[in-house]
Every structure is written in C-alpha cells, then in structure tokens.
Design a protein around this motif. Structure first.
Motif, PDB file in Angstrom:
ATOM      1  N   ARG A 278      43.767 -48.830 -39.839  1.00 53.90           N
ATOM      2  CA  ARG A 278      44.838 -49.719 -39.227  1.00 53.90           C
ATOM      3  C   ARG A 278      46.173 -48.943 -39.584  1.00 53.90           C
ATOM      4  NH1 ARG A 278      43.717 -56.154 -39.586  1.00 53.90           N
ATOM      5  NH2 ARG A 278      41.643 -55.969 -38.723  1.00 53.90           N
ATOM      6  N   VAL A 279      46.455 -48.195 -40.653  1.00 54.28           N
ATOM      7  CA  VAL A 279      47.790 -47.732 -40.798  1.00 54.28           C
ATOM      8  C   VAL A 279      47.841 -46.545 -39.954  1.00 54.28           C
ATOM      9  CG1 VAL A 279      48.742 -46.166 -42.726  1.00 54.28           C
ATOM     10  CG2 VAL A 279      47.799 -48.300 -43.335  1.00 54.28           C
ATOM     11  N   LEU A 280      46.867 -45.695 -39.665  1.00 52.87           N
ATOM     12  CA  LEU A 280      47.059 -44.694 -38.807  1.00 52.87           C
ATOM     13  C   LEU A 280      47.068 -45.082 -37.235  1.00 52.87           C
ATOM     14  CD1 LEU A 280      46.706 -41.516 -38.210  1.00 52.87           C
ATOM     15  CD2 LEU A 280      44.038 -41.880 -38.193  1.00 52.87           C
ATOM     16  N   SER A 281      46.353 -46.164 -37.023  1.00 47.50           N
ATOM     17  CA  SER A 281      46.755 -46.771 -35.599  1.00 47.50           C
ATOM     18  C   SER A 281      48.184 -47.043 -35.399  1.00 47.50           C
ATOM     19  CB  SER A 281      45.942 -47.935 -35.336  1.00 47.50           C
ATOM     20  OG  SER A 281      44.389 -47.729 -35.597  1.00 47.50           O
ATOM     21  N   ARG A 282      48.673 -47.781 -36.240  1.00 45.00           N
ATOM     22  CA  ARG A 282      50.007 -48.170 -36.087  1.00 45.00           C
ATOM     23  C   ARG A 282      51.139 -46.637 -36.267  1.00 45.00           C
ATOM     24  NH1 ARG A 282      48.871 -52.561 -40.019  1.00 45.00           N
ATOM     25  NH2 ARG A 282      49.560 -51.028 -41.833  1.00 45.00           N
ATOM     26  N   ARG A 283      50.661 -45.773 -36.686  1.00 40.83           N
ATOM     27  CA  ARG A 283      51.483 -44.491 -36.893  1.00 40.83           C
ATOM     28  C   ARG A 283      51.335 -43.744 -35.448  1.00 40.83           C
ATOM     29  NH1 ARG A 283      53.809 -41.923 -41.359  1.00 40.83           N
ATOM     30  NH2 ARG A 283      54.076 -43.467 -43.127  1.00 40.83           N
ATOM     31  N   VAL A 288      42.411 -46.633 -33.420  1.00 40.26           N
ATOM     32  CA  VAL A 288      41.321 -45.650 -33.546  1.00 40.26           C
ATOM     33  C   VAL A 288      40.135 -46.388 -34.232  1.00 40.26           C
ATOM     34  CG1 VAL A 288      43.029 -43.586 -34.012  1.00 40.26           C
ATOM     35  CG2 VAL A 288      42.312 -44.988 -35.905  1.00 40.26           C
ATOM     36  N   GLY A 289      38.899 -45.633 -34.404  1.00 38.90           N
ATOM     37  CA  GLY A 289      37.993 -46.443 -34.813  1.00 38.90           C
ATOM     38  C   GLY A 289      37.710 -46.348 -36.311  1.00 38.90           C
ATOM     39  N   GLY A 290      36.724 -47.041 -36.841  1.00 40.94           N
ATOM     40  CA  GLY A 290      36.543 -47.107 -38.362  1.00 40.94           C
ATOM     41  C   GLY A 290      36.005 -45.730 -38.914  1.00 40.94           C
ATOM     42  N   ASP A 321      36.661 -41.407 -32.194  1.00 41.00           N
ATOM     43  CA  ASP A 321      36.658 -42.205 -31.136  1.00 41.00           C
ATOM     44  C   ASP A 321      38.009 -43.271 -30.998  1.00 41.00           C
ATOM     45  OD1 ASP A 321      35.763 -44.211 -32.711  1.00 41.00           O
ATOM     46  OD2 ASP A 321      33.772 -44.528 -31.990  1.00 41.00           O
ATOM     47  N   SER A 322      37.926 -43.962 -29.847  1.00 38.57           N
ATOM     48  CA  SER A 322      39.187 -44.698 -29.854  1.00 38.57           C
ATOM     49  C   SER A 322      38.671 -46.339 -30.447  1.00 38.57           C
ATOM     50  CB  SER A 322      39.153 -45.207 -28.359  1.00 38.57           C
ATOM     51  OG  SER A 322      39.992 -46.257 -28.134  1.00 38.57           O
ATOM     52  N   GLY A 323      39.716 -46.842 -30.795  1.00 42.89           N
ATOM     53  CA  GLY A 323      39.517 -48.258 -31.464  1.00 42.89           C
ATOM     54  C   GLY A 323      39.439 -49.279 -30.573  1.00 42.89           C
ATOM     55  N   GLU A 347      46.393 -51.687 -47.403  1.00 42.82           N
ATOM     56  CA  GLU A 347      47.246 -51.172 -46.250  1.00 42.82           C
ATOM     57  C   GLU A 347      48.547 -50.636 -46.757  1.00 42.82           C
ATOM     58  OE1 GLU A 347      47.184 -52.933 -42.583  1.00 42.82           O
ATOM     59  OE2 GLU A 347      45.533 -54.149 -42.927  1.00 42.82           O
ATOM     60  N   PRO A 348      49.078 -51.493 -47.730  1.00 44.13           N
ATOM     61  CA  PRO A 348      50.354 -51.302 -48.251  1.00 44.13           C
ATOM     62  C   PRO A 348      50.327 -50.066 -49.304  1.00 44.13           C
ATOM     63  CG  PRO A 348      49.612 -53.417 -49.168  1.00 44.13           C
ATOM     64  CD  PRO A 348      48.647 -53.109 -48.083  1.00 44.13           C
TER      65      PRO A 348
END
Length: 369
Positions: A278-283, A288-290, A321-323, A347-348
């Motif tokens: 989730r952190v990487l997806s926001r950046r 992205v996937g698990g 792969d894509s989330g 996450e924080p």
C-alpha cells in the motif's frame, strides 16, 4: 552426404519457436524505475516493472522460457495438450503462449480460485481443471497430462533450468544493463521473493557468472517452506497452510529453488507485505500486488541497514504484477478481516522510514547463506 528434408514435426516446431521469438522481438524491455527517497542520502532504490509484459506479470518471462524449453526438448508437438499446476499468473501467461502456437492448454487449480483469474486464463483460450484438495495439484496435473497424451509443463521443477542464466536477455542481464549508467551501477543488493525459485536462481547464478559484488536477498512469506528449508538446510521442509500472498511461497521446497546462490533470506510477515504494498502504491500513484509488497519490505530492510552502517549504494527489486488483479482481496477490508490480516499498524512505520531514513521498526526473521 545426403541431407534429408525436415519432417512435418520439425517444420511445426520451427514455426512455433519462430512465433514465440517474434513475439519477444516485438516487445520492449520492461522499465526500471528509480524511486525518489531524498531521506536515503547515497542510497538509491530501483524497481523493475514486470507488470508491463503482455500478460501483465513477471511470469510472462517464465512462460516463454518454459515453452521454448519444452519445444526444443521435443515435449510439445502439433496438437500436444499442455498442462500446468497453477491458478495464478503463470497459467495466464502459459495460456497466452499456448494460443500463440495453437495447442490446447489446461490449468489445474483449486476450486476456490478467484473468478478474475479464471476469466484471465479463459480469455487466452485456456481451460480450467478444478480440484478440491490443493495438495493434489502436482499429481492431478501429471495424471491429467497422461490422460490427454499431453505434456505437464511443471513450472516448479523446470523454472531454474528453462532460463539461460548466462544471458540471452534474461531478467538479471536486463537489470545490470539498465543499471549501467547509474551512479551505483552494480547493486549492493538485488531483492526477490520466491514462487518457483526460478527467478532467484537465474539472478544468483548470473551475479556469480559475471563476478559482480551484488548480494541476493530472497524474501519469503509466512506460510511457505522456503525460509525454513534455507535456514535448516533441509530440502524436505513442508508447510501445511497455503500462502496468502499470491504467486510466492510454497508448501514444499520446490526443485527449482537453488539455495546455494542466495546470500540472505528474510521471512516477511504477511501484514507487513500488504502494508509495504500500500505504501509503494501511493508513492507510485498506481496499485501493485502483494508479492511486490514483500519485495519492497525486504528492500527497505536492507536499505535501513545500509543507512545505519553509513553505506552508499543501490538496491533493485521487482514489481511483479499490477494491483488491479487484487481489488477484491488485498485491497478489500472485508478480505483482510476474513483472513486475520491488519496492515494498518505497519504502514506508518514504513512511511516514517522512507521520510526520515532512520530505523525500520519491523520484526523480520533472517538467515544467512
């Protein structure tokens, strides 16, 4: 000496190999992204984006290699039914190549496989063969191939030998070529999770063959036999529970897992993998996937150690792969609750590390090679 005309069998194989090779030549290499993390002064993080392959994942490379390996070894001929033990990205990619060369494809999978994955396999003309007991996936695949007079591709055995680890545009060669003009062209660490073990075998062998100083870290998940097999040097280790991080982690130490090329292993808690995802997806501004989350968590672990030791250098990992494939699982609060996973406390902590460059307050199990 008289030369005989190639048989129709040989002509068909030549055509099938040519079709797969032409498809590769039409495809551009995947991008290597540099992640902007100003807090990590002197340490550069890179992500090789395998989600941009035609079938959307790292497994596209594996499927291509497996088909070429089977064709060149005489296992697949015109009309040969191809069978694979997979409910995920490998089956999607193999269905793509099976349709390309005109052979039937069957994916053996648990009945609980998500409708999205079934639809993706069927989109490329693949057929799904469902089983109720996931422990029978290997034996049922072999039995189905025998009944059909076909070929069991067996990714978990052949992944490490199907790819030319010395070069020929494998993923390791691609990484090092793309890193050539960076300020730290030889990565201090290459980080990768294990599904079949084939990609980690290719990267580890290539590093040694080219005499690079890079070290290979393999990140494993909670429900998997790989970490215990590596830590205890026991290839007979088993895990009774199925992995919750799709595409990586296995109930047994697969034949394609090559521990001798690995320098370090981490076991990443599943909730941490999903927090890092989730952190990487926001950046990145996209999901992205698990398994990418597992990779990124392990990359942050080593970046934190390098920062604490005052070391400079680069680290490379993969976007597998894509989330978008996981909207109803990893990105669903209902799914997380049903599976007893809560990434929110982690996450924080990951964000704090990326913003401040200090310690990464996480609990990982680790083992040295």
């Amino acid at each position: 000496m008289t030369r005989t005309k190639p048989t129709n069998v040989r002509d068909w194989v030549h055509g099938a190999v040519a079709a797969i090779e032409a498809d590769q030549h039409r495809s551009a290499d995947t991008h290597l992204w540099k992640l902007d993390v100003p807090a990590l002064s002197g340490i550069d993080l890179y992500l090789k984006d395998e989600s941009t392959h035609p079938t959307g994942s790292l497994k596209h490379r594996l499927a291509r290699s497996l088909f070429l390996y089977a064709l060149c070894n005489g296992h697949i001929r015109e009309g040969t039914a191809v069978v694979e033990a997979s409910s995920g990205s490998t089956a999607v990619s193999e269905a793509y190549f099976a349709r390309m060369i005109g052979v039937p494809f069957y994916a053996v999978m648990p009945r609980s496989t998500s409708p999205e994955k079934i639809a993706a396999i069927e989109h490329y003309g693949g057929r799904c063969h469902f089983i109720d007991d996931g422990r029978r996936i290997y034996s049922e695949s072999a039995e189905l191939a025998a009944r059909l007079g076909g070929h069991f591709m067996d990714q978990f055995t052949h992944a490490e030998r199907a790819t030319d680890w010395r070069g020929n545009n494998n993923i390791a060669e691609s990484i090092f070529q793309q890193m050539a003009e960076e300020r730290h062209p030889v990565p201090a660490w290459v980080v990768m999770s294990a599904g079949t073990g084939g990609t980690t075998a290719t990267i580890g062998r290539y590093i040694r063959y080219k005499r690079h100083d890079s070290r290979l870290c393999v990140a494993d998940v909670e429900r998997s036999a790989f970490f215990d097999g590596f830590a205890t040097r026991n290839a007979a280790c088993l895990c009774q529970e199925p992995s919750r991080i799709e595409g990586i982690g296995r109930p047994r130490v697969e034949p394609s897992f090559v521990p001798g090329v690995i320098d370090h292993m981490l076991r990443v808690p599943d909730a941490v993998s999903l927090a890092a995802m989730r952190v990487l997806s926001r950046r990145l501004g996209r999901r992205v996937g698990g398994s990418t989350g597992t990779n990124f968590a392990a990359m942050c672990f080593h970046a934190a150690r390098m920062a604490a030791a005052g070391e400079a250098g680069s680290l490379v990992t993969l976007i597998c792969d894509s989330g978008e494939r996981y909207a109803d699982t990893y990105y669903s609060d209902d799914w997380l609750e049903a599976n007893g996973l809560d990434p929110s406390p982690f996450e924080p902590k990951i964000e704090a590390f990326l913003q401040g460059g200090g310690k990464l307050e996480m609990d990982f199990e680790e083992s040295l090679g």
